[in-house]
Design a protein around this motif. Structure first.
Motif, short mmCIF file in Angstrom:
data_model
loop_
_atom_site.label_atom_id
_atom_site.label_comp_id
_atom_site.label_asym_id
_atom_site.label_seq_id
_atom_site.Cartn_x
_atom_site.Cartn_y
_atom_site.Cartn_z
N VAL A 52 -22.32 5.18 35.24
CA VAL A 52 -23.54 5.60 34.56
C VAL A 52 -24.22 4.34 34.03
O VAL A 52 -23.56 3.34 33.79
N SER B 109 -25.07 3.31 31.22
CA SER B 109 -24.58 2.68 29.99
C SER B 109 -23.37 1.79 30.24
O SER B 109 -23.05 0.93 29.42
N SER C 172 13.74 9.65 6.86
CA SER C 172 13.28 10.37 5.68
C SER C 172 14.32 10.22 4.58
O SER C 172 15.52 10.07 4.84
N LEU C 173 13.85 10.25 3.32
CA LEU C 173 14.76 10.12 2.19
C LEU C 173 15.77 11.26 2.16
O LEU C 173 16.90 11.11 1.72
N MET C 174 15.32 12.42 2.67
CA MET C 174 16.18 13.60 2.57
C MET C 174 17.48 13.45 3.36
O MET C 174 18.45 14.13 3.04
N ILE D 268 19.86 12.08 0.62
CA ILE D 268 20.15 12.77 -0.64
C ILE D 268 21.31 13.74 -0.39
O ILE D 268 21.27 14.52 0.57
N MET E 134 0.86 -1.20 0.00
CA MET E 134 0.00 0.00 0.00
C MET E 134 0.89 1.24 0.00
O MET E 134 1.90 1.28 0.69
N ARG E 135 0.51 2.23 -0.80
CA ARG E 135 1.29 3.47 -0.85
C ARG E 135 1.08 4.25 0.44
O ARG E 135 -0.03 4.45 0.89
N ILE E 136 2.18 4.69 1.02
CA ILE E 136 2.09 5.42 2.29
C ILE E 136 2.35 6.89 2.04
O ILE E 136 3.42 7.26 1.57
N SER E 137 1.38 7.74 2.38
CA SER E 137 1.62 9.17 2.27
C SER E 137 2.26 9.67 3.56
O SER E 137 2.15 9.03 4.61
N THR E 138 2.95 10.82 3.49
CA THR E 138 3.64 11.34 4.66
C THR E 138 2.67 11.63 5.79
O THR E 138 2.93 11.32 6.95
N SER E 139 1.52 12.23 5.45
CA SER E 139 0.61 12.58 6.55
C SER E 139 0.05 11.31 7.19
O SER E 139 -0.21 11.29 8.39
N TYR E 140 -0.10 10.22 6.44
CA TYR E 140 -0.56 8.98 7.05
C TYR E 140 0.43 8.49 8.10
O TYR E 140 0.05 8.03 9.17
#
Lengths: 458, 294
Positions: free
Chosen positions: B38, B40, B287-289, B292, B1-7
């Protein structure tokens, strides 16, 4: 024979295309934190080839064109999210409201109506066992007053919760109108861009966000039109159409779960608004059950008490104030005859100081089934009422937890498709940069050959 | 599954906030000591608790009623004891009176004592209980039941039962309407005095002694009734106290937290929270950065 500048054009088309790709990648990185943003990408296509004669007919490509800038979005997932958000909004509103209602009942414990009811019957038992005692009479008065205070108090608390729900309903209707107006405005701007031939990606992202927010408020359905605009409807009510935004009715009927205006009534079956309407109807039902309880209690106690004769010879009195028609829990209090001097309280029909028959019958009322309460005793009815409220809340809570989990799952899938991944974009950036370097080098070589060609003519 | 940064960030933060909320919940359960706050939390448990609390409250009320009833019955028992002693004294005097060899002076002396004992009888007949209510007046407990008129004891009360509610739907009688029959006893003493005046030792022997014996037996019967009621009430009270304690335990089982279990859950929640915090701090670093160059 094509022109010597042909190669320059090809290379510069490449530079333009790769520049755009870098720009779009930069746009994605800039929007990594923007809520509702869908990552965009540039679709490139080879330009239409030129047909030329060079010894024979050959077809020569003319470089690269940008065919479109697209946003990566799965509209199916968006639809799914709308319906899940609507469910969750409804359950959340219902749970929050009903949870507060069960909180004001103060059960189980010593501070609620059930404890006061028990003490009331106990006080009659004490008086029955010592009918001549003034202390026990005061006990009965105090217990009666405590019960009346708690019943009236609970009725008022239900009323406050209902008012809170109603003001939340009004607020939700306003929120709905605000989102509807936003969507209609975005529709207009998207249409302008679409007609001009462009894809209004960022505006569409904003519109999608607004639609999701709207779904959380009510169970709306959308329909996409060819000019890029959408229509939105809520069951029988149209909210947004090509004409623009419509007014959301500000009137409502909680019992039927509908919005009401001069032209008719419209169902609301989901979202925060649906949940609040449902919860409001629930509170009204609790109030009416409390009223039934109170009216039956007044009638039953007064019926047994009335044949009693007190020391002054008075008879036919009421213990609790009552009227015809009965006023339920809002007005539950001691009758003025019994609220004053404790010696005015009767314990038996003969008026003799040792006659406790009526007090005994009132103590035994604890265990008598009441036809007006479906054959339950007063205690049985009330403890059943407490359990019912508890079950409503508990069931709503577990449904809410499930829908939260489903919403998280859908959001994860949406993120997977449309979310920006920094690592992804950085890798792309390096690729587009290298491509740009190659195209620039190609351009400088074409420049060189053009110079060489022109150099021949000197 | 592709993972986005915000995920990545959202899922780590989500885990932290979930474990944190469980941790706080576990803390609250320990500090409040209650698992049923209570309805519930446990709807059927809540309904049970509401009913059980009321049953317990009614049992406690019956207990108080029984205590008050025991007070009244004990007072009655004391009076009957006094009455019994008085009658025995009269019996002794009657035996003397029945004896032919008793002198006239002696008979006059006996008559005086009997008159005093009659006054005592009236006092006993008008005895009051711990709350000031007349014990032998039936339901007219605020009116003195016995008056002397024309050398006879007149009863102004009624013959209805006084009772206390001592168990659901069941009462215990506090008085014994009709007995002791103070008026009859007074009359018997009056007759005895007239026999003494007339020097009628035969009548004393035949009538008075017989009548007195019947009265003494009747009073003893009444004492027996009162005594057995006291015993029964003591038994009922013991049973009800035990039932009330049982109910308290059952209610506590439903409402209260098992401390050992709650503390274990708290420690588990704390460990989970710490683990989530640690994983988050590690996971956010990559992170990839970092890799690099240039």
């Amino acid at each position: 024979m094509s022109s010597p500048f042909f190669g320059l054009n090809v290379a510069s088309s490449a530079l333009r295309a790769f520049q755009r790709q870098l720009d779009v990648t930069g746009h994605n990185i800039a929007n990594q934190n923007t809520v509702g943003y869908s990552r965009q990408s540039v679709d490139l296509a080879a330009s239409d080839p030129n047909t030329i004669f060079q010894g024979r007919m050959i077809s020569l490509g003319q470089g690269v064109d940008i065919s479109s800038v697209n946003r990566i979005r799965d509209t199916f997932l968006d639809q799914r999210r709308m319906s899940v958000a609507s469910d969750q909004g409804s359950l959340d509103a219902r749970y929050t409201t009903l949870n507060a209602v069960q909180g004001v009942m103060l059960e189980p414990g010593d501070s609620g109506v059930s404890a006061a009811l028990g003490k009331f019957f106990d006080s009659w038992s004490s008086l029955a066992s010592n009918p001549a005692s003034d202390g026990s009479r005061v006990g009965v008065q105090n217990a009666g007053r405590l019960l009346a205070d708690r019943i009236q108090g609970l009725h008022q608390d239900f009323g406050s919760q209902l008012n809170l729900a109603k003001s939340n309903i009004t607020q939700s209707i306003q929120d709905m109108q605000s989102q509807v107006n936003t969507i209609a405005d975005l529709n207009k701007r998207i249409r302008e861009q679409t007609i001009a031939g462009a894809e209004a990606n960022d505006l569409m992202d904003q519109r999608d966000q607004a639609v999701q927010k709207l779904s959380a408020i009510a169970d709306v359905k959308t329909n996409k039109l060819d000019d890029g605009t959408i229509t939105i409807s809520l069951n029988q009510l149209t909210l947004v159409d090509p004409v623009g935004a419509h007014t959301v009715p500000t009137g409502y009927d909680a019992k039927t779960g509908q919005l009401v205006d001069a032209k008719g009534s419209y169902d609301v079956k989901g979202g925060k608004l649906g949940g609040l309407l449902d919860a409001a109807a629930g509170i009204m039902d609790y109030q009416s059950q409390l009223d039934t309880f109170a009216n039956n209690l007044k009638s039953a106690v007064n019926a047994i008490y009335s044949p009693g004769k007190n020391a002054a010879g008075q008879t036919g009195m009421n213990f609790f104030a009552d009227s015809n028609p009965q006023t339920g829990a809002a007005d539950f209090r001691l009758d003025p005859a019994t609220a004053g001097n404790p010696s005015a309280i009767a314990t038996g029909p003969s008026g003799k100081p040792g006659d406790g028959d009526i007090a005994l019958a009132l103590s035994a009322l604890r265990d008598v089934s009441q036809t007006g309460l479906g054959g339950k005793t007063f205690q049985g009815f009330y403890s059943n009422f407490v359990a019912t409220v508890g079950q409503d809340v508990s069931f709503t809570k577990s449904s809410l937890d499930t829908s939260k989990a489903i919403l998280t799952q859908v959001d994860t899938q949406i993120q997977s498709v449309s979310g920006v991944s920094i690592d992804d974009e950085m890798a792309n950036m390096m690729r587009f940069q290298k491509s740009y370097q190659a195209a620039a080098r190609a351009l400088s070589i074409f420049n060189q050959t053009t110079d060489d060609l022109l150099g021949i003519l000197r | 599954m592709r993972i986005s940064t915000s995920y990545r960030y959202d899922s780590l933060q989500g885990a932290v906030s979930l474990t944190e909320s469980r941790f706080i919940e576990a803390q609250m359960r320990i500090s409040s000591g209650k698992k049923l706050n209570v309805p519930s939390d446990n709807p059927s448990g809540a309904a049970f608790s509401v009913s059980a609390r009321n049953i317990r409250s009614s049992l406690d009320q019956f207990g108080k009623n029984i205590t008050s009833a025991k007070g009244t019955l004990s007072y009655t028992d004391t009076v009957l004891n006094d009455l019994s002693n008085t009658l025995n004294r009269v019996n002794t005097l009657a035996i003397q009176g029945a004896n032919n060899s008793t002198t006239t002076e002696a008979r006059a002396g006996i008559k005086l004592e009997v008159t005093e004992l009659q006054k005592k009888l009236v006092l006993l007949a008008n005895s009051q209980g711990p709350d000031g209510q007349y014990l032998f007046a039936g339901r007219s407990t605020k009116t003195k039941p016995y008056d002397v008129t024309n050398n006879a004891l007149v009863f102004n009360g009624d013959n209805e039962t006084l009772s206390a509610e001592t168990a659901p739907g069941s009462t215990t009688a506090l008085n014994t309407p009709g007995s002791p029959d103070f008026a009859k006893i007074f009359d018997q003493l009056e007759t005895f005095k007239s026999y003494l005046t007339g020097g009628n030792s035969n009548n004393i022997s035949v009538n008075t002694l017989k009548d007195l014996q019947a009265s003494i037996d009747s009073v003893n019967n009444t004492r027996g009734t009162v005594g057995s009621r006291l015993q029964t009430l003591a038994d009922i009270q013991t049973q009800q106290t035990r039932r009330s304690d049982d109910l308290t335990n059952t209610i506590s089982d439903v409402e209260d937290v098992d401390m050992a279990e709650a503390i274990t859950e708290y420690q588990k929640a704390q460990t989970a929270y710490q683990a989530a915090l640690q994983v988050t701090s590690q996971g956010l670093k990559l992170s990839l950065m970092d890799y690099i160059q240039g």
